[in-house]
Design a protein around this motif. Structure first.
Motif, short mmCIF file in Angstrom:
data_model
loop_
_atom_site.label_atom_id
_atom_site.label_comp_id
_atom_site.label_asym_id
_atom_site.label_seq_id
_atom_site.Cartn_x
_atom_site.Cartn_y
_atom_site.Cartn_z
N VAL A 61 -1.29 -6.93 2.35
CA VAL A 61 -2.07 -6.63 3.35
C VAL A 61 -1.39 -5.50 3.33
O VAL A 61 -1.36 -4.07 4.24
N ILE A 62 0.23 -5.51 3.35
CA ILE A 62 1.09 -4.39 3.43
C ILE A 62 0.61 -3.82 2.81
O ILE A 62 0.69 -2.44 2.82
N GLU A 63 1.09 -3.47 1.20
CA GLU A 63 0.30 -2.29 0.09
C GLU A 63 -1.00 -1.50 0.78
O GLU A 63 -1.16 -0.61 0.34
N GLN A 64 -1.70 -2.78 0.44
CA GLN A 64 -3.35 -2.13 0.78
C GLN A 64 -3.38 -1.14 2.31
O GLN A 64 -4.30 -0.29 2.14
N VAL A 65 -2.72 -1.17 3.36
CA VAL A 65 -3.63 -0.65 4.57
C VAL A 65 -1.94 0.23 4.58
O VAL A 65 -2.17 1.27 4.88
N ARG A 66 -0.64 0.31 3.82
CA ARG A 66 0.21 1.51 3.51
C ARG A 66 -0.78 2.34 2.76
O ARG A 66 -0.05 3.65 3.32
N GLU A 67 -1.38 2.12 1.78
CA GLU A 67 -2.05 3.17 1.15
C GLU A 67 -3.06 3.65 2.02
O GLU A 67 -3.00 4.91 1.97
N LEU A 68 -3.53 3.38 2.48
CA LEU A 68 -4.58 3.21 3.67
C LEU A 68 -4.10 4.27 4.11
O LEU A 68 -4.85 5.73 4.69
N GLY A 69 -3.05 4.17 5.21
CA GLY A 69 -2.51 5.02 6.42
C GLY A 69 -2.08 6.44 5.19
O GLY A 69 -2.06 7.44 6.39
N LYS A 70 -1.28 6.81 4.23
CA LYS A 70 -1.02 7.65 3.67
C LYS A 70 -2.68 8.19 3.48
O LYS A 70 -2.29 9.81 3.05
N LYS A 71 -3.46 8.00 3.10
CA LYS A 71 -4.67 8.67 2.87
C LYS A 71 -4.99 9.29 4.31
O LYS A 71 -5.59 10.48 3.73
N HIS A 72 -5.62 8.60 5.38
CA HIS A 72 -5.19 9.12 6.23
C HIS A 72 -4.72 10.20 7.41
O HIS A 72 -4.80 9.85 8.42
N HIS A 73 -3.55 10.24 6.66
CA HIS A 73 -1.87 10.75 7.29
C HIS A 73 -1.80 9.67 8.75
O HIS A 73 -1.56 10.19 9.77
N SER A 74 -1.24 8.26 7.93
CA SER A 74 -1.37 6.94 9.29
C SER A 74 -0.08 6.65 8.94
O SER A 74 0.46 6.08 8.56
N LYS A 75 0.56 5.92 10.41
CA LYS A 75 1.58 5.73 10.26
C LYS A 75 1.25 4.64 10.62
O LYS A 75 0.19 3.79 11.34
N CYS A 76 1.85 3.18 9.92
CA CYS A 76 1.10 1.65 9.39
C CYS A 76 2.76 0.55 10.69
O CYS A 76 3.66 0.78 10.54
N TRP A 77 1.45 0.05 11.28
CA TRP A 77 2.84 -1.18 11.81
C TRP A 77 2.10 -2.48 12.12
O TRP A 77 1.17 -2.21 11.78
N TYR A 78 3.08 -2.96 13.22
CA TYR A 78 2.06 -4.78 12.41
C TYR A 78 2.90 -5.02 14.07
O TYR A 78 3.93 -4.70 14.34
N ALA A 79 2.30 -6.21 13.75
CA ALA A 79 2.42 -6.76 15.05
C ALA A 79 1.74 -7.84 14.97
O ALA A 79 0.95 -8.30 14.17
N SER A 80 2.78 -9.41 15.32
CA SER A 80 3.34 -10.69 15.35
C SER A 80 2.64 -11.07 16.58
O SER A 80 3.34 -10.87 17.62
N VAL A 81 1.64 -12.14 16.58
CA VAL A 81 1.66 -12.88 18.27
C VAL A 81 1.57 -13.98 18.19
O VAL A 81 1.06 -14.55 17.34
N GLY A 82 1.86 -14.69 18.57
CA GLY A 82 2.35 -16.46 18.91
C GLY A 82 1.72 -16.71 20.52
O GLY A 82 1.92 -16.21 21.32
N ILE A 83 1.11 -17.75 20.01
CA ILE A 83 0.30 -18.47 21.05
C ILE A 83 0.36 -19.88 21.48
O ILE A 83 -0.07 -20.45 20.57
N ALA A 84 0.89 -19.99 22.91
CA ALA A 84 0.81 -21.51 22.95
C ALA A 84 0.32 -22.04 24.44
O ALA A 84 0.14 -21.21 25.15
N ASN A 85 -0.61 -23.28 24.31
CA ASN A 85 -1.42 -23.77 25.76
C ASN A 85 -0.23 -23.80 26.79
O ASN A 85 0.53 -24.52 26.51
N ALA A 86 0.01 -22.77 27.69
CA ALA A 86 1.16 -23.16 28.15
C ALA A 86 0.69 -24.12 29.42
O ALA A 86 1.54 -24.73 30.38
N ASN A 87 -0.92 -25.37 28.74
CA ASN A 87 -0.27 -26.61 30.01
C ASN A 87 -0.03 -27.30 29.34
O ASN A 87 -0.61 -28.65 29.45
#
Length: 138
Positions: free
Chosen positions: A72-98
């Motif tokens: 996924v990193i490779e794929q999006v990095r190539e897409l970012g180069k093609k479209h002159h975009s910076k590429c970022w990653y967001a990792s999220v964890g979700i827990a049941n608060a109850n």
């Protein structure tokens, strides 16, 4: 713990996207497009200070965080180069608060309350491509 429908992967993923979306808007990004499908990367296209930003969002059930795969990193990095975009990653964890136990916390419920583990967008991790794998691509 309150009874309810446990979030499936798509619902969990979309909740993670909403967390990142809100963070980006709060930080002054203009969100141009959001894709919530699990198999589409990146999920968010945004713009700030005349620069485009592609954000890959991955979400995990407590105690895990979302993980980005090297392909996924490779794929999006190539897409970012093609479209002159910076590429970022967001990792999220979700827990049941109850949840009262680790097992219950790992089962977030639709419409429930959540603990969110999210530290902001991060630069893509560097990946090492072995000589063997690069030869196979040619």
């Amino acid at each position: 713990m309150a009874e309810g429908k446990i979030m499936n992967l798509e619902e969990l993923h979309f909740l993670g996207i909403k967390v990142v979306y809100k963070d980006l808007v709060d930080k002054g990004y203009e969100v141009l497009n959001v894709r919530k499908e699990l198999d589409v990367n990146p999920q968010i296209l945004a713009k700030k200070d005349d620069e485009f930003h592609m954000v890959v969002v991955k979400t995990g059930y407590y105690p895990e965080m979302g993980i980005i795969l090297p392909e996924v990193i490779e794929q999006v990095r190539e897409l970012g180069k093609k479209h002159h975009s910076k590429c970022w990653y967001a990792s999220v964890g979700i827990a049941n608060a109850n949840g009262q136990t680790e097992e219950e916390m790992a089962k977030p419920v639709v419409g429930g309350e959540f603990y969110i583990n999210y530290k902001g967008i991060m630069a893509f991790p560097e990946i090492k491509v072995s000589k063997d794998s690069s030869e196979k691509k040619s």
